[in-house]
Scaffold this motif. Structure first.
Motif, PDB file in Angstrom:
ATOM      1  N   LYS A  17     -11.334  -3.230   1.347  1.00  0.00           N
ATOM      2  CA  LYS A  17     -10.348  -2.557   2.197  1.00  0.00           C
ATOM      3  C   LYS A  17      -9.018  -2.395   1.445  1.00  0.00           C
ATOM      4  CE  LYS A  17      -7.704  -3.128   6.460  1.00  0.00           C
ATOM      5  NZ  LYS A  17      -7.752  -1.707   6.848  1.00  0.00           N
ATOM      6  N   TYR A  18      -8.588  -3.470   0.804  1.00  0.00           N
ATOM      7  CA  TYR A  18      -7.329  -3.402   0.064  1.00  0.00           C
ATOM      8  C   TYR A  18      -7.451  -2.470  -1.148  1.00  0.00           C
ATOM      9  CZ  TYR A  18      -3.017  -4.946  -2.177  1.00  0.00           C
ATOM     10  OH  TYR A  18      -1.769  -4.970  -2.738  1.00  0.00           O
ATOM     11  N   TYR A  35      -9.082  -9.531  -4.305  1.00  0.00           N
ATOM     12  CA  TYR A  35      -8.823  -8.543  -3.275  1.00  0.00           C
ATOM     13  C   TYR A  35     -10.152  -7.906  -2.852  1.00  0.00           C
ATOM     14  CZ  TYR A  35      -3.839  -8.792  -4.377  1.00  0.00           C
ATOM     15  OH  TYR A  35      -2.543  -9.220  -4.572  1.00  0.00           O
ATOM     16  N   ASN A  36     -10.222  -7.491  -1.585  1.00  0.00           N
ATOM     17  CA  ASN A  36     -11.474  -6.939  -1.090  1.00  0.00           C
ATOM     18  C   ASN A  36     -11.465  -5.408  -1.093  1.00  0.00           C
ATOM     19  OD1 ASN A  36      -9.965  -6.196   1.138  1.00  0.00           O
ATOM     20  ND2 ASN A  36     -10.748  -7.820   2.459  1.00  0.00           N
ATOM     21  N   MET A  68      -7.367  -9.287   3.602  1.00  0.00           N
ATOM     22  CA  MET A  68      -7.416  -8.439   2.415  1.00  0.00           C
ATOM     23  C   MET A  68      -8.126  -9.083   1.227  1.00  0.00           C
ATOM     24  SD  MET A  68      -6.043  -5.595   3.182  1.00  0.00           S
ATOM     25  CE  MET A  68      -4.878  -4.775   4.290  1.00  0.00           C
ATOM     26  N   THR A  69      -8.525 -10.352   1.329  1.00  0.00           N
ATOM     27  CA  THR A  69      -9.141 -11.014   0.187  1.00  0.00           C
ATOM     28  C   THR A  69     -10.582 -11.386   0.484  1.00  0.00           C
ATOM     29  OG1 THR A  69      -8.278 -13.147   0.957  1.00  0.00           O
ATOM     30  CG2 THR A  69      -6.986 -11.952  -0.689  1.00  0.00           C
ATOM     31  N   SER A 115      -8.103  -7.540   9.261  1.00  0.00           N
ATOM     32  CA  SER A 115      -6.787  -8.111   8.990  1.00  0.00           C
ATOM     33  C   SER A 115      -6.720  -8.890   7.680  1.00  0.00           C
ATOM     34  CB  SER A 115      -6.399  -9.057  10.141  1.00  0.00           C
ATOM     35  OG  SER A 115      -7.238 -10.198  10.159  1.00  0.00           O
ATOM     36  N   PHE A 118     -11.168  -6.096  -7.903  1.00  0.00           N
ATOM     37  CA  PHE A 118     -11.587  -6.191  -6.507  1.00  0.00           C
ATOM     38  C   PHE A 118     -13.071  -6.560  -6.451  1.00  0.00           C
ATOM     39  CE2 PHE A 118      -8.312  -2.982  -6.918  1.00  0.00           C
ATOM     40  CZ  PHE A 118      -7.436  -3.258  -5.879  1.00  0.00           C
ATOM     41  N   THR A 167      -6.701   1.015  -0.129  1.00  0.00           N
ATOM     42  CA  THR A 167      -5.257   1.206   0.031  1.00  0.00           C
ATOM     43  C   THR A 167      -4.589   1.446  -1.313  1.00  0.00           C
ATOM     44  OG1 THR A 167      -5.258  -0.240   1.974  1.00  0.00           O
ATOM     45  CG2 THR A 167      -3.145   0.141   0.912  1.00  0.00           C
ATOM     46  N   GLN A 168      -4.975   0.673  -2.323  1.00  0.00           N
ATOM     47  CA  GLN A 168      -4.378   0.814  -3.651  1.00  0.00           C
ATOM     48  C   GLN A 168      -4.777   2.136  -4.321  1.00  0.00           C
ATOM     49  OE1 GLN A 168      -2.038  -1.435  -5.168  1.00  0.00           O
ATOM     50  NE2 GLN A 168      -2.057  -1.809  -2.962  1.00  0.00           N
TER      51      GLN A 168
END
Length: 545
Positions: free
Chosen positions: A251-252, A248-249, A240-241, A238, A315, A255-256
């Motif tokens: 996982k995010y 940002y980590n 993202m950082t 849950s 990231f 997504t990007q």
């Protein structure tokens, strides 16, 4: 096989003889001589040369016609290697534990579920270890606070069980240190006999997740661990950082990347990515400490964030690796950007222990195209370019090209150091049959004593090691070999599991104090040990990422 039938018969006869002798107060030396003389000939004839060699060596110390009588403790110690060999054979060959069809695969774990127990009561710690490992969890034990902190840095466990009273550092002091360095939302649980109101309040104030009073119920402990690990997984999904750098980590990032790839597919919008790796970061941790290392990671992040273009996204990929995603950017432009950032970082001084030092980084760049339209494929190409940058001298930027595609398999080497030939051969043969996926290479080596191992120039860079080390060996015992290993190498690269026929608390404490990561009591089941080794291998590869 026919020989196996006779091996089983011979081992049964050895066991029967030793059991009969155990019923007597003493045993005559000429009985021992006759026993070893027969064993030497039979074992050699049916393919158990190692056992034959042990018998031959023992015979040289006896007189055939001697009427001397041996006390039980003396003949038991004299025949220890033979008993150990027979026990190992019965657990693994006689019971058919090495069938090739049962061999597991080595695979990368998606989640780090290592559990660390920091407790100087080795009986209690071993009890916890056995309970949790019977349910499939991987548990490492630290017998004091200093070793506990080292393993937190090196293994990054998911859950830490911490006692308040330790021989060297107060548990609350350790908790304060953990809060300064922890990442990936490490959960810390205090376990103590003293659950006074003051202790509980202090534990929670310092960041402990829970406080469990000793003694504890085994079933509740198992349910507790499952509950906390599920909660940890949900929490990480849950968020993202990155906790340390506030970037940002990973996982995010995925997504990007997926979004940018959709834009590339629909509109042809080009983009490039770079993976940057801080050079010799382990040396920074070793020289200045992990807290300074964390400050370097934060400082590096801040430098890149302030110097990058506004549209670029930074990231934290993991450890000392970072990914810069550059929209609407060709690989050649990305190269110029990374070179500019590399110059800026190289000029920025950092401080540690009142000393000033500089850092550099290496990076690899990949550009989106119609052949790599998947985050994993694009990352892999950038990672291969980074690998070339690191192996070609570091402090440079490399572009990925098909002509420069690099084979970057993860290397694992399992080393068995044991003076009993049968144990060495069975373990090495078993591991040599393991099914290894294409992204890994595994090599197995065996040494009959610690001196030959240390003289072998065994260590190679970019390789992870698991060492099964016998505690009792001629010339140099396992404890001294362990000390020499730990002088040079940490658990980041070399995990040591002690093999011992001694299960006493004092010996295990000494092994843990000298840097052993695990201990296995002989005789052991080779299939069970294999599962433990694979879990350790998974952890090494997770850290290598």
């Amino acid at each position: 096989m026919l020989n196996d039938k006779y091996k089983i018969m011979m081992c049964d006869r050895i066991t029967e003889t030793i059991q009969n002798w155990e019923q007597q107060n003493t045993v005559e030396e000429q009985e021992i001589y006759t026993f070893l003389h027969n064993l030497k000939g039979t074992a050699g004839s049916i393919g158990m040369e190692g056992l034959s060699e042990i018998a031959a060596t023992k015979l040289e110390q006896l007189e055939e016609k001697s009427s001397k009588r041996w006390e039980k403790e003396n003949w038991k110690a004299f025949l220890f290697q033979i008993e150990e060999t027979v026990s190992f054979f019965e657990k693994n060959v006689k019971r058919g534990q090495t069938e090739e069809n049962d061999l597991p695969f080595i695979k990368r774990s998606k989640q780090n579920n290592f559990i660390l127990v920091i407790d100087d009561d080795i009986v209690f710690a071993s009890y916890i270890k056995n309970i949790l490992e019977s349910k499939g969890f991987m548990v490492i034990v630290a017998h004091n606070g200093k070793r506990g902190l080292e393993l937190i840095y090196e293994l990054n466990p998911a859950l830490v069980f911490l006692d308040i009273k330790l021989p060297d550092i107060n548990g609350f002091s350790i908790l304060e240190n953990i809060n300064k360095i922890k990442s990936n939302h490490m959960f810390v649980t205090i376990m103590s006999v003293d659950d006074s109101k003051g202790n509980r309040a202090k534990a929670y104030d310092l960041g402990a997740l829970d406080f469990i009073k000793k003694p504890l119920d085994a079933d509740i402990l198992i349910s507790y661990v499952r509950n906390r690990l599920v909660f940890k997984q949900a929490l990480e999904l849950s968020i993202m950082t990155d906790e340390l750098t506030q970037l940002y980590n990973r996982k995010y990032m995925n997504t990007q990347l997926e979004f940018l790839m959709e834009q590339f597919e629909k509109r042809g919008e080009q983009f490039s990515i770079a993976i940057a790796d801080i050079d010799f970061f382990k040396n920074i941790n070793d020289t200045y400490g992990h807290i300074v290392g964390d400050e370097v990671l934060k400082g590096f992040s801040n430098l890149i964030m302030s110097a990058k273009r506004e549209e670029d996204i930074l990231f934290r990929f993991g450890g000392e690796e970072f990914v810069l995603v550059m929209p609407n950017t060709s690989k050649n432009t990305a190269f110029s950007i990374m070179e500019r950032l590399r110059t800026i970082v190289g000029k920025q001084p950092f401080k540690g222990n009142e000393q000033s030092f500089n850092i550099t980084f290496s990076s690899g760049i990949a550009e989106i195209n119609h052949q790599n339209k998947h985050p994993k494929a694009l990352i892999e190409q950038a990672d291969q370019a980074l690998y070339k940058a690191k192996t070609s001298g570091r402090n440079q930027t490399v572009l990925f090209t098909k002509e420069e595609q690099i084979s970057k398999k993860q290397k694992l080497k399992l080393i068995v150091i044991d003076d009993v030939a049968i144990i060495r051969n069975l373990v090495t043969n078993y591991f040599n049959k393991l099914h290894v996926p294409e992204e890994f290479t595994m090599e197995v080596a065996a040494f009959e004593n610690g001196v030959k191992f240390l003289e072998s120039n065994w260590y190679e860079k970019n390789t992870k090691y698991i060492i099964l080390l016998d505690g009792m060996m001629p010339q140099m015992d396992g404890m001294n070999v362990l000390k020499k290993i730990r002088k040079e190498y940490s658990s980041n690269d070399v995990i040591v599991s002690m093999l011992t026929g001694r299960n006493d608390e004092e010996y295990v404490l000494e092994a843990l104090a000298n840097g052993a990561d695990d201990f296995i009591v002989k005789p052991f089941n080779i299939a069970d040990v294999t599962n433990r080794m694979l879990q350790l291998a998974n952890q090494l590869f997770l850290k290598a990422r």
